[in-house]
Write a protein that holds these residues in place. Structure first.
Motif, PDB file in Angstrom:
ATOM      1  N   ALA A  69      -5.167  11.595   2.004  1.00  0.00           N
ATOM      2  CA  ALA A  69      -4.718  12.441   2.882  1.00  0.00           C
ATOM      3  C   ALA A  69      -5.346  12.441   4.239  1.00  0.00           C
ATOM      4  O   ALA A  69      -4.706  12.701   5.219  1.00  0.00           O
ATOM      5  CB  ALA A  69      -4.846  13.954   2.085  1.00  0.00           C
ATOM      6  N   GLU A  70      -6.432  12.173   4.418  1.00  0.00           N
ATOM      7  CA  GLU A  70      -7.054  11.698   5.511  1.00  0.00           C
ATOM      8  C   GLU A  70      -6.697  10.412   6.268  1.00  0.00           C
ATOM      9  O   GLU A  70      -7.097  10.288   7.455  1.00  0.00           O
ATOM     10  CB  GLU A  70      -8.732  11.688   5.401  1.00  0.00           C
ATOM     11  N   GLY A  71      -5.841   9.685   5.658  1.00  0.00           N
ATOM     12  CA  GLY A  71      -5.193   8.591   6.162  1.00  0.00           C
ATOM     13  C   GLY A  71      -6.216   7.366   6.045  1.00  0.00           C
ATOM     14  O   GLY A  71      -6.079   6.358   6.966  1.00  0.00           O
ATOM     15  N   VAL A  72      -6.959   7.406   4.838  1.00  0.00           N
ATOM     16  CA  VAL A  72      -7.778   5.945   4.567  1.00  0.00           C
ATOM     17  C   VAL A  72      -6.981   5.419   3.390  1.00  0.00           C
ATOM     18  O   VAL A  72      -6.805   5.782   2.366  1.00  0.00           O
ATOM     19  CB  VAL A  72      -9.266   6.551   4.087  1.00  0.00           C
ATOM     20  N   LEU A  73      -6.859   3.832   3.695  1.00  0.00           N
ATOM     21  CA  LEU A  73      -6.282   3.135   2.827  1.00  0.00           C
ATOM     22  C   LEU A  73      -7.217   2.608   2.098  1.00  0.00           C
ATOM     23  O   LEU A  73      -8.294   1.928   2.452  1.00  0.00           O
ATOM     24  CB  LEU A  73      -5.372   1.995   3.671  1.00  0.00           C
ATOM     25  N   ILE A  74      -6.941   2.675   0.396  1.00  0.00           N
ATOM     26  CA  ILE A  74      -8.014   2.071  -0.478  1.00  0.00           C
ATOM     27  C   ILE A  74      -7.315   1.070  -1.289  1.00  0.00           C
ATOM     28  O   ILE A  74      -6.338   1.405  -1.849  1.00  0.00           O
ATOM     29  CB  ILE A  74      -8.494   3.100  -1.311  1.00  0.00           C
ATOM     30  N   LEU A  75      -7.921  -0.122  -1.152  1.00  0.00           N
ATOM     31  CA  LEU A  75      -7.419  -1.204  -1.906  1.00  0.00           C
ATOM     32  C   LEU A  75      -8.608  -1.846  -2.927  1.00  0.00           C
ATOM     33  O   LEU A  75      -9.897  -1.708  -2.453  1.00  0.00           O
ATOM     34  CB  LEU A  75      -6.926  -2.453  -1.122  1.00  0.00           C
TER      35      LEU A  75
END
Length: 141
Positions: A69-75
């Motif tokens: 929701a904070e705009g952090v992409l996690i891969l």
């Protein structure tokens, strides 16, 4: 730190990425239990100065649940036993995602059928109507 080229005009500074190393899940024997070979890559898309706003919006749609929701992409990558190979694989996936987001979707133009197409449709309906009309009971008047 060096920058990671995405397209000719877009490059991401390596300082914008953060990697954490964790133990892989699943089967793998003693090696999995002793090494932190899985890689979790975090990229703050919302606060990245390297990406244009349009690319950020498209990337958020493409990423789906991988974006917080904070705009952090996690891969995350844990397919290989090697930490180095997992790092390379997760970085390649990030670059592919961003490249996909740089492609501007083509706008659809609304179209209408032409006069000839409308005439063919009406003619076909009339022909079908006469076929069906001929199926009634035979009357002898």
């Amino acid at each position: 730190m060096p920058s990671i080229p995405i397209t000719r005009s877009i490059a991401i500074d390596a300082d914008e990425l953060s990697e954490t190393f964790v133990r892989s899940t699943g089967a793998g024997g003693q090696h999995v239990n002793t090494t932190d070979s899985a890689v979790q890559l975090r990229f703050d898309v919302a606060n990245s100065p390297s990406l244009p706003d349009a690319v950020k919006r498209r990337l958020a749609v493409i990423a789906g649940r991988r974006m917080t929701a904070e705009g952090v992409l996690i891969l995350r990558s844990e397919g290989s036993r090697s930490q180095l190979m997992n790092r390379q694989e997760v970085l390649a996936r990030l670059v592919d995602l961003i490249r996909e987001a740089t492609v501007v979707p083509k706008a659809r133009k609304a179209t209408k059928p032409g006069k000839a197409a409308k005439a063919r449709r009406v003619d076909a309906k009339k022909a079908r109507s006469t076929v069906k009309a001929g199926r009634g009971k035979v009357r002898f008047d």
